[in-house]
Design an enzyme around this catalytic site. Structure first.
Site, PDB file in Angstrom:
ATOM      1  N   HIS A 141      -3.847   6.300   2.858  1.00  0.00           N
ATOM      2  CA  HIS A 141      -4.565   5.084   2.434  1.00  0.00           C
ATOM      3  C   HIS A 141      -4.030   3.848   3.151  1.00  0.00           C
ATOM      4  CE1 HIS A 141      -5.695   1.835  -0.416  1.00  0.00           C
ATOM      5  NE2 HIS A 141      -6.740   2.605  -0.678  1.00  0.00           N
ATOM      6  N   SER A 157     -11.182  -0.790  -1.265  1.00  0.00           N
ATOM      7  CA  SER A 157      -9.941  -0.739  -0.465  1.00  0.00           C
ATOM      8  C   SER A 157     -10.213  -1.014   1.001  1.00  0.00           C
ATOM      9  CB  SER A 157      -9.289   0.650  -0.569  1.00  0.00           C
ATOM     10  OG  SER A 157      -8.433   0.730  -1.664  1.00  0.00           O
ATOM     11  N   ASP A 203       0.856  -1.191   0.000  1.00  0.00           N
ATOM     12  CA  ASP A 203       0.000   0.000   0.000  1.00  0.00           C
ATOM     13  C   ASP A 203       0.894   1.244   0.000  1.00  0.00           C
ATOM     14  OD1 ASP A 203      -2.279   1.782   0.623  1.00  0.00           O
ATOM     15  OD2 ASP A 203      -3.314  -0.063   1.102  1.00  0.00           O
TER      16      ASP A 203
END
Lengths: 86, 623
Positions: free
Chosen positions: B107, B416, B38
């Site tokens: 994220h 996600s 990620d």
């Protein structure tokens, strides 16, 4: 060899050598054969994939990538793609 | 994660609820290593506290790479490894980022805390008071290995992702979670699966159109998103005292001019394009855009830039707040349905001095909220690359999820967010069943999923309108972690079988004619916990092999729900297991009932006894 260079990924399948260093050396040998220069091989190599699978990422021209795909043991040579998080 | 795990039945112990049996039985996932590919991680987040953790598992073989804003002390007994991959990445992607495993995007911190965040008390875990609760990961004591392959704006590169997966295989991770869309036919994921690593992937956010799903290799778990039973009602009061309830993440900022406890002027317009808004004075006003959300982000920016007080936007479906918090930067952005938008605009037309007032959002949870639902954005099957492999595999919470972002908490929606929910659950299952293959763990998840809500009503999916969800929306259904812990039967696959079903070796792009095709079989013969036949022209028989992992002496009966237009016969109709017969093979004959060029229809096959129901989805298209 002319033409712009970008990152290509060469996939060679399962790791066949015993030690990761040997895998890396075999990748460099292949790239040296393609580029006909050890220095160019070292400068072009971006990543060596040597643990779970064998392969490498290297800066190549389209023509070099096409020739690399014909080397024995090379399963595929494809441009590195860009992804996005979701 | 302040509510999504409760919704899935994984209660954390508190003064009023005991811990779920699965969490207790697995010691909260302790010593399982989850690899996150990620944007990195923010190690100081309370969600990554290592207080009370034992030593790093001795099998760990990874590294803690350092950078200008990441020292070796940033790895811990929680974040046990951290690497970053910057080679070959164009300079522009480092803007606003750093050459270290640190997550400047947010994220990666969000997804990592969903999968394995340590518990963080309600006082610290909320979005300005919204969605407050005990934040934690699905496997709250699992260890995290961070592989930063995606950079400042969430862009990832195939070369860096492959390097991450290769290192993760070396380092000894048990589960890999990838909240990004990457190449189909991923050889890296297959090599990881061959080493016993479960690879969890997002389905993508390109729904609701069919064939938008990505990451559909049969060896990975592809995850769609669903909503949870939580909403954020926000009251809009009009000058005539009429009250409308929308949804928002609007919070009251102390001493802020953005929040007006008094009424303010209201404007309603059918279009909020830049041309339409240009020159309009919105200072201190609430703007309603009655355009089904078409220009939401343009309008939000205009309101922020010009001192507006609020934005009301009409949408067909208002459950998903599609990450409005960042766009609205503290102003009151409220989503209302089209009927309510029309009511507000009617008031605007009728009034000589239209006024409105927006109150901060409240957080409501519980069974009054219809959930789970598949949101519009979640990508849908069938897979373009593998039409004979049903995808997605499973659905998990991915709508309005509160999780860590740098030092605070943010509400974000996307597949996600769904994928790390599955990764956390896989970590728990790995504790219970350390010898199960990735295929067996995937089977446990798919065959025990819910296709109805707690009232027994079918799960719905949102598109242009709502409909009953089908396997192209949610695969096996909404994930049921406690059921997956004890599935009764499993559909296992030897990883070498995957190569039997493809014309060329995995990873090759050579012309099919140049590959040996003698061993090629239709992919629906793969022993997956689903059957997908995209070209049913004449009767076909597929075989499935199940392994009994429940009571040794068990008898299972088949319950068949045929896809419309398809005759489905199962033989034998009863499977008997004992100490000597743990594995049984059965056949399913699918016959088209008509000659036509049809569309996909859906059914299922359930093997059941008094204790267990082991369900697989069946999809067929008559051609």
């Amino acid at each position: 060899g002319g033409g712009s260079r970008k990152i290509y990924i060469a996939y060679l399948g399962d790791v066949k050598h015993g030690h990761p260093d040997e895998v890396v050396a075999s990748h460099h040998d292949m790239l040296t054969t393609l580029l006909q220069s050890k220095e160019d091989s070292s400068a072009s190599m971006v990543y060596n994939y040597k643990h779970g699978f064998s392969g490498f990422a290297a800066m190549l021209t389209a023509d070099q990538a096409t020739r690399l795909a014909e080397f024995p043991g090379v399963i595929s040579v494809e441009p590195s793609k860009t992804y996005k998080t979701t | 994660t302040t509510h999504s795990w409760d919704f899935l039945g994984l209660n954390y112990p508190s003064s009023h609820t005991p811990a779920s049996e699965l969490l207790k039985a697995t010691n909260y996932g302790e010593n399982i290593i989850i690899g996150m590919v990620d944007t990195g991680v923010w190690p100081e987040s309370r969600s990554f506290s290592d207080q009370g953790y034992g030593p790093v598992p001795s099998r760990w073989n990874g590294k803690c790479e350092v950078g200008p804003d990441w020292g070796s002390n940033n790895c811990s007994r929680k974040v046990i490894g951290a690497r970053f991959y910057s080679a070959g990445v164009p300079e522009e992607y480092f803007k606003g980022d750093s050459l270290s495993p640190r997550d400047h995007n947010g994220h990666g911190t969000h997804t990592a805390s969903i999968a394995a965040g340590s518990p963080v008390e309600p006082a610290a875990a909320s979005f300005h008071g919204i969605a407050a609760g005990l934040a934690r990961g699905g496997a709250p004591r699992a260890r995290l290995a961070v592989y930063k392959s995606c950079w400042s704006d969430g862009t990832c590169f195939e070369s860096t992702v492959l390097a991450a997966v290769d290192d993760a295989i070396h380092d000894g991770v048990d589960v890999l979670s990838l909240s990004l869309v990457m190449s189909e036919n991923s050889f890296a994921a297959l090599h990881a699966v061959k080493k016993g690593i479960v690879v969890v992937h997002t389905a993508g956010n390109n729904g609701p159109a069919m064939m938008t799903i990505e990451n559909t290799s049969p060896w990975v778990i592809t995850v769609a998103a669903t909503s949870i039973d939580r909403s954020f009602p926000t009251v809009i009061t009009l000058g005539n005292s009429q009250q409308i309830v929308g949804q928002s993440l609007y919070y009251q900022v102390k001493n802020s001019s953005a929040y007006k406890s008094d009424f303010t002027n209201l404007i309603c317009t059918s279009s909020c394009t830049p041309e339409n808004l240009k020159g309009n004075d919105v200072k201190g006003m609430i703007l309603l855009c009655n355009d089904k959300g078409a220009s939401f982000f343009t309008a939000a920016q205009y309101i922020v830039d010009n001192g507006g007080s609020g934005l009301i936007s009409s949408l067909r479906i208002v459950d998903d707040l599609f990450n409005i918090a960042e766009a609205c930067q503290g102003i009151a952005c409220v989503l209302v349905d089209i009927d309510d938008a029309d009511k507000i605009c009617q008031y605007y037309e009728d009034s000589s001095n239209p006024l409105a007032k927006i109150e901060p959002a409240r957080t409501v949870t519980g069974n009054e909220i219809l959930a789970p639902k598949v949101p519009t954005f979640s990508s849908r099957g069938p897979s373009v690359t593998y039409p004979a492999i049903l995808k997605p595999d499973i659905a998990a919470p991915g709508v309005n999820i509160l999780a860590a972002k740098k030092d605070s908490y943010a509400i974000i929606s996307g597949t996600s967010q769904a994928a790390p929910h599955v990764a956390g659950i896989v970590a728990l299952l790995k504790v219970l069943h350390p010898d199960w293959s990735p295929a067996a763990l995937k089977s446990a998840i798919i065959t025990t999923a819910h296709v109805t809500d707690e009232r027994g009503m079918p799960i719905l999916a949102q598109a242009s309108s709502q409909k009953i969800a089908d396997p192209f929306d949610y695969g096996g259904g909404n994930i049921n972690p406690c059921g997956a812990a004890h599935p009764g039967l499993i559909y296992d696959i030897d990883p070498s079988d995957y190569n039997k079903f493809f014309k060329c070796p995995i990873g090759t792009k050579k012309e099919p004619g140049t590959c040996n095709t003698t061993t090629t079989l239709p992919a629906y013969y793969l022993n997956l916990p689903s059957i997908s036949v995209p070209d049913l022209r004449q009767p076909i028989t597929v075989y499935r092999t199940v392994t009994n992992v429940g009571e040794v002496n068990s008898v299972y009966h088949a319950a068949v729900q045929s896809p419309m237009g398809v005759k489905m016969e199962v033989f034998p109709p009863v499977l008997m297991f004992d100490a000597a017969n743990k594995v049984q093979t059965y056949q399913v004959k699918l016959s088209p009932m008509w000659k036509l060029h049809g569309d996909y229809t859906f059914g299922s096959l359930t093997w059941h006894n008094d204790q267990k129901a082991v369900r697989i989805p069946v999809v067929a298209r008559i051609t």
